[in-house]
Design a protein around this motif. Structure first.
Motif, PDB file in Angstrom:
ATOM      1  N   PRO A 117       0.949  -1.255   0.070  1.00  0.00           N
ATOM      2  CA  PRO A 117       0.053  -0.007   0.028  1.00  0.00           C
ATOM      3  C   PRO A 117       0.999   1.330   0.024  1.00  0.00           C
ATOM      4  O   PRO A 117       1.866   1.177   0.513  1.00  0.00           O
ATOM      5  CB  PRO A 117      -0.618  -0.002   1.184  1.00  0.00           C
ATOM      6  CG  PRO A 117       0.069  -0.873   2.250  1.00  0.00           C
ATOM      7  CD  PRO A 117       0.916  -1.937   1.355  1.00  0.00           C
ATOM      8  N   ARG A 127       4.537  -2.943   3.800  1.00  0.00           N
ATOM      9  CA  ARG A 127       4.304  -1.285   3.827  1.00  0.00           C
ATOM     10  C   ARG A 127       5.759  -0.442   4.184  1.00  0.00           C
ATOM     11  O   ARG A 127       6.334  -0.615   5.022  1.00  0.00           O
ATOM     12  CB  ARG A 127       3.227  -0.818   4.835  1.00  0.00           C
ATOM     13  CG  ARG A 127       3.088   0.844   5.004  1.00  0.00           C
ATOM     14  CD  ARG A 127       1.815   1.112   5.466  1.00  0.00           C
ATOM     15  NE  ARG A 127       2.003   2.469   6.262  1.00  0.00           N
ATOM     16  CZ  ARG A 127       2.164   3.609   5.486  1.00  0.00           C
ATOM     17  NH1 ARG A 127       2.148   3.484   4.090  1.00  0.00           N
ATOM     18  NH2 ARG A 127       2.275   4.676   6.053  1.00  0.00           N
ATOM     19  N   PHE A 176      -7.996   3.448   5.108  1.00  0.00           N
ATOM     20  CA  PHE A 176      -6.765   2.675   5.112  1.00  0.00           C
ATOM     21  C   PHE A 176      -6.747   1.290   5.596  1.00  0.00           C
ATOM     22  O   PHE A 176      -6.140   0.475   4.951  1.00  0.00           O
ATOM     23  CB  PHE A 176      -5.925   3.760   5.515  1.00  0.00           C
ATOM     24  CG  PHE A 176      -4.415   3.429   4.845  1.00  0.00           C
ATOM     25  CD1 PHE A 176      -4.062   3.335   3.490  1.00  0.00           C
ATOM     26  CD2 PHE A 176      -3.369   2.953   5.836  1.00  0.00           C
ATOM     27  CE1 PHE A 176      -2.731   2.973   3.155  1.00  0.00           C
ATOM     28  CE2 PHE A 176      -2.216   2.733   5.675  1.00  0.00           C
ATOM     29  CZ  PHE A 176      -1.780   2.602   4.212  1.00  0.00           C
ATOM     30  N   GLY A 177      -7.176   1.219   6.511  1.00  0.00           N
ATOM     31  CA  GLY A 177      -7.298  -0.062   7.415  1.00  0.00           C
ATOM     32  C   GLY A 177      -7.923  -1.183   6.387  1.00  0.00           C
ATOM     33  O   GLY A 177      -7.577  -2.301   6.444  1.00  0.00           O
ATOM     34  N   LEU A 217      -5.757  -6.215   1.022  1.00  0.00           N
ATOM     35  CA  LEU A 217      -4.540  -6.768   0.435  1.00  0.00           C
ATOM     36  C   LEU A 217      -3.748  -7.814   1.073  1.00  0.00           C
ATOM     37  O   LEU A 217      -3.441  -8.892   0.486  1.00  0.00           O
ATOM     38  CB  LEU A 217      -3.527  -5.369   0.413  1.00  0.00           C
ATOM     39  CG  LEU A 217      -3.752  -4.152  -0.440  1.00  0.00           C
ATOM     40  CD1 LEU A 217      -2.811  -3.245  -0.284  1.00  0.00           C
ATOM     41  CD2 LEU A 217      -4.311  -4.497  -1.848  1.00  0.00           C
ATOM     42  N   ILE A 218      -3.857  -7.720   2.397  1.00  0.00           N
ATOM     43  CA  ILE A 218      -3.150  -9.042   2.915  1.00  0.00           C
ATOM     44  C   ILE A 218      -3.930 -10.526   2.706  1.00  0.00           C
ATOM     45  O   ILE A 218      -3.374 -11.423   2.755  1.00  0.00           O
ATOM     46  CB  ILE A 218      -2.596  -8.713   4.409  1.00  0.00           C
ATOM     47  CG1 ILE A 218      -2.073  -9.630   5.247  1.00  0.00           C
ATOM     48  CG2 ILE A 218      -4.211  -8.962   5.450  1.00  0.00           C
ATOM     49  CD1 ILE A 218      -0.432  -9.752   4.691  1.00  0.00           C
ATOM     50  N   LEU A 273       2.428  -8.739   1.949  1.00  0.00           N
ATOM     51  CA  LEU A 273       2.093  -7.447   1.980  1.00  0.00           C
ATOM     52  C   LEU A 273       3.305  -6.760   2.541  1.00  0.00           C
ATOM     53  O   LEU A 273       3.741  -7.241   3.546  1.00  0.00           O
ATOM     54  CB  LEU A 273       1.008  -7.032   2.896  1.00  0.00           C
ATOM     55  CG  LEU A 273       0.586  -5.541   3.502  1.00  0.00           C
ATOM     56  CD1 LEU A 273       0.027  -4.949   1.935  1.00  0.00           C
ATOM     57  CD2 LEU A 273      -0.274  -5.782   4.581  1.00  0.00           C
ATOM     58  N   LEU A 277      -5.874  -2.459   3.678  1.00  0.00           N
ATOM     59  CA  LEU A 277      -4.720  -3.154   4.347  1.00  0.00           C
ATOM     60  C   LEU A 277      -5.156  -4.562   4.280  1.00  0.00           C
ATOM     61  O   LEU A 277      -4.447  -5.572   3.989  1.00  0.00           O
ATOM     62  CB  LEU A 277      -4.065  -2.618   5.428  1.00  0.00           C
ATOM     63  CG  LEU A 277      -3.495  -1.228   5.522  1.00  0.00           C
ATOM     64  CD1 LEU A 277      -2.895  -0.875   6.938  1.00  0.00           C
ATOM     65  CD2 LEU A 277      -2.066  -1.339   4.617  1.00  0.00           C
ATOM     66  N   LYS A 278      -6.224  -4.622   4.999  1.00  0.00           N
ATOM     67  CA  LYS A 278      -7.164  -5.850   5.210  1.00  0.00           C
ATOM     68  C   LYS A 278      -7.306  -6.597   3.862  1.00  0.00           C
ATOM     69  O   LYS A 278      -6.923  -7.753   3.832  1.00  0.00           O
ATOM     70  CB  LYS A 278      -8.587  -5.672   5.785  1.00  0.00           C
ATOM     71  CG  LYS A 278      -8.980  -6.978   6.181  1.00  0.00           C
ATOM     72  CD  LYS A 278     -10.389  -6.707   6.811  1.00  0.00           C
ATOM     73  CE  LYS A 278     -10.117  -6.076   8.088  1.00  0.00           C
ATOM     74  NZ  LYS A 278     -11.518  -5.709   8.871  1.00  0.00           N
ATOM     75  N   SER A 328      -3.222   2.306  -3.968  1.00  0.00           N
ATOM     76  CA  SER A 328      -3.865   3.295  -3.052  1.00  0.00           C
ATOM     77  C   SER A 328      -5.207   3.739  -3.482  1.00  0.00           C
ATOM     78  O   SER A 328      -5.442   3.792  -4.894  1.00  0.00           O
ATOM     79  CB  SER A 328      -2.946   4.603  -3.006  1.00  0.00           C
ATOM     80  OG  SER A 328      -3.558   5.561  -2.463  1.00  0.00           O
ATOM     81  N   ARG A 374      -0.580   6.811   2.598  1.00  0.00           N
ATOM     82  CA  ARG A 374      -1.669   6.847   3.734  1.00  0.00           C
ATOM     83  C   ARG A 374      -2.611   8.062   3.467  1.00  0.00           C
ATOM     84  O   ARG A 374      -2.041   9.255   3.438  1.00  0.00           O
ATOM     85  CB  ARG A 374      -0.903   6.926   4.991  1.00  0.00           C
ATOM     86  CG  ARG A 374      -1.748   6.840   6.155  1.00  0.00           C
ATOM     87  CD  ARG A 374      -1.108   6.569   7.616  1.00  0.00           C
ATOM     88  NE  ARG A 374      -1.839   7.004   8.735  1.00  0.00           N
ATOM     89  CZ  ARG A 374      -1.542   6.970   9.982  1.00  0.00           C
ATOM     90  NH1 ARG A 374      -0.284   6.855  10.190  1.00  0.00           N
ATOM     91  NH2 ARG A 374      -2.552   6.962  10.904  1.00  0.00           N
ATOM     92  N   ASP A 378      -8.412   6.997   8.439  1.00  0.00           N
ATOM     93  CA  ASP A 378      -7.588   5.787   8.888  1.00  0.00           C
ATOM     94  C   ASP A 378      -8.391   4.133   8.714  1.00  0.00           C
ATOM     95  O   ASP A 378      -7.674   3.244   8.479  1.00  0.00           O
ATOM     96  CB  ASP A 378      -6.854   5.848  10.254  1.00  0.00           C
ATOM     97  CG  ASP A 378      -5.763   6.371  10.397  1.00  0.00           C
ATOM     98  OD1 ASP A 378      -5.118   6.736   9.322  1.00  0.00           O
ATOM     99  OD2 ASP A 378      -5.134   6.938  11.587  1.00  0.00           O
TER     100      ASP A 378
END
Length: 259
Positions: free
Chosen positions: A153, A181, A165-166, A172-173, A179, A169-170, A202, A156, A162
């Protein structure tokens, strides 16, 4: 001096200013948030970079992160886009993952770009013949199985977003092989260009031009694909950015964006 020679020299000489101040006792200020940092290294690096550009292009339009330089790329004409230190938080904390980047843009098209990571000893350049690292040609990875892709990612969104963004991240992983960062968009995009990473993603609306333009050019000239989050060709001001090796870009977009 050509535009390619100028961006490379400007990024290199600017990065030398920053590198001399790296891991020294610097006063750190904040800008729009407590995580948006700025130091004397940022401003002095930008000033040196601009001075190199103006030696060859005295009337250059400068788009730069620091001080009172223009903050957007003009629709028409020439501009020079500068990020004196991309990854200032890394820089302040002693991490080597930061860069000085310069791009030459004409009518929203990138003519030449250079990303210099002096603490890593790497100079990435978008040349007329492709992308190089330390003058050696590089290309994006050739992987096709997204379950093996290493994805990162970037950009930010800020403390007020946030949660979004979280969520990214979830996704992607869970949906890719692994992953990372890195905290520096330009290093991340350079790593996609050389095949160290397979995807950078992003959903940031309207990302800053200095965080993106040089790296996008590196990826594209290394054979990769860069779009916005809807799959349209990426240009400055687009919503989101997805850079991949191009082998399965539509499927990458689905995994990045579909809830």
């Amino acid at each position: 001096m050509t535009r390619y020679e100028t961006v490379r020299r400007a990024a290199t000489e600017g990065s030398e200013v920053a590198h001399e101040l790296f891991r020294t006792d610097l006063a750190v200020d904040t800008k729009q948030s407590t995580l948006d940092l700025v130091t004397k290294a940022d401003t002095e690096t930008q000033r040196r970079t601009i001075s190199v550009i103006r030696e060859s292009f005295p009337d250059a339009t400068i788009v730069g992160e620091e001080e009172d330089e223009r903050k957007s790329v003009p629709e028409d004409g020439d501009a020079w886009v500068i990020d004196p230190i991309d990854g200032t938080t890394n820089f302040v904390h002693g991490s080597q993952l930061w860069t000085t980047t310069v791009a030459s843009v004409r009518d929203h098209q990138t003519v030449a770009a250079a990303t210099v990571a002096p603490a890593l000893g790497d100079i990435y350049a978008a040349t007329p013949d492709g992308t190089t690292r330390n003058d050696n040609p590089i290309t994006v990875s050739s992987k096709t199985d997204l379950d093996e892709f290493v994805v990162a990612p970037i950009l930010r969104y800020g403390p007020d977003r946030d949660a979004e963004f979280g969520d990214l991240l979830k996704r992607l992983i869970v949906r890719f092989g692994d992953l990372r960062r890195l905290g520096c968009a330009q290093v991340t995009l350079a790593m996609v260009a050389c095949g160290t990473l397979d995807v950078a993603a992003s959903e940031q609306p309207d990302p800053n031009p200095w965080d993106t333009i040089a790296g996008v050019s590196l990826v594209r000239r290394a054979g990769g694909t860069v779009t916005d989050i809807r799959g349209n060709q990426w240009v400055p001001g687009c919503e989101g950015l997805v850079a991949s090796n191009g082998e399965a870009h539509d499927e990458v977009l689905d995994r990045v964006t579909t809830d």
